[in-house]
Design an enzyme around this catalytic site. Structure first.
Site, PDB file in Angstrom:
ATOM      1  N   ASP A 140      -0.353   4.248   6.231  1.00 43.64           N
ATOM      2  CA  ASP A 140      -0.617   5.659   5.944  1.00 43.64           C
ATOM      3  C   ASP A 140      -2.061   5.801   5.501  1.00 43.64           C
ATOM      4  OD1 ASP A 140      -0.705   8.272   5.123  1.00 43.64           O
ATOM      5  OD2 ASP A 140       0.570   7.987   3.375  1.00 43.64           O
ATOM      6  N   LYS A 163      -4.232  10.953   6.538  1.00 42.09           N
ATOM      7  CA  LYS A 163      -4.861  11.934   7.425  1.00 42.09           C
ATOM      8  C   LYS A 163      -4.131  13.280   7.385  1.00 42.09           C
ATOM      9  CE  LYS A 163      -4.274  10.645  11.597  1.00 42.09           C
ATOM     10  NZ  LYS A 163      -3.111  11.467  11.890  1.00 42.09           N
ATOM     11  N   THR A 164      -2.822  13.267   7.560  1.00 40.50           N
ATOM     12  CA  THR A 164      -2.057  14.510   7.580  1.00 40.50           C
ATOM     13  C   THR A 164      -2.043  15.159   6.202  1.00 40.50           C
ATOM     14  OG1 THR A 164      -0.724  13.703   9.419  1.00 40.50           O
ATOM     15  CG2 THR A 164       0.211  15.501   8.122  1.00 40.50           C
ATOM     16  N   HIS A 204      -1.419   5.914  15.278  1.00 35.64           N
ATOM     17  CA  HIS A 204      -0.697   4.686  15.622  1.00 35.64           C
ATOM     18  C   HIS A 204      -0.859   4.353  17.092  1.00 35.64           C
ATOM     19  CE1 HIS A 204       2.637   1.882  16.201  1.00 35.64           C
ATOM     20  NE2 HIS A 204       2.634   1.713  14.891  1.00 35.64           N
TER      21      HIS A 204
END
Length: 169
Positions: free
Chosen positions: A3, A6-7, A57
């Site tokens: 993780d 980014k989001t 990913h």
């Protein structure tokens, strides 16, 4: 999964969660393209910047390519706790192949790493960028969780948009 924040960073900037699938939320990984917008004031005018949150990913690389094509500015996230990873190099190569030359590098998750670690990650990333079109790109240290650096990052985005419009204008 890894993780990079980014989001979460996009949500901190815009208030919009770009992960919309139940599987994305369950796994904590972006699968599809996510869309948001950032409203900025530039020269007294309201400007809406479109944001495409692309999956990072490798299994979803085709989705990343679909979202990255035609970008004017890339906000490239590298997690301070993880540092430069093999996919960091791959993503930089993809940007090079797409001809993208305008970027801001966000060192995310600064709340999850010691300052010395964040310094090390920035040095590693700057070495990687040396000799590329991104060698002089600005960096922002941010924490989407605490809000640290978010206002400064918005300012950098605004400045890059102004520079881009003046260059093409």
């Amino acid at each position: 999964h890894i993780d990079h924040g980014k989001t979460t960073l996009v949500k901190a900037l815009t208030g919009i969660d770009t992960d919309t699938l139940a599987e994305e939320k369950k796994r904590g990984v972006s699968i599809n393209l996510g869309f948001a917008h950032l409203d900025l004031s530039i020269g007294g005018e309201s400007v809406r910047a479109a944001i495409v949150d692309v999956p990072g990913h490798e299994r979803f690389i085709k989705n990343m390519l679909a979202g990255a094509t035609g970008m004017d500015l890339v906000l490239f996230a590298v997690a301070s706790d993880d540092g430069v990873m093999p996919q960091t190099r791959e993503h930089l190569n993809i940007l090079r192949l797409l001809g993208i030359k305008n970027a801001i590098f966000a060192l995310t998750k600064c709340d999850a790493a010691l300052p010395e670690r964040t310094d090390e990650v920035e040095r590693d990333l700057r070495r990687l960028l040396n000799g590329t079109v991104f060698k002089d790109a600005p960096f922002a240290r941010v924490s989407a969780v605490t809000g640290r650096g978010i206002a400064g990052l918005k300012k950098l985005i605004r400045e890059r948009i102004v520079q881009r419009s003046q260059a093409t204008g």
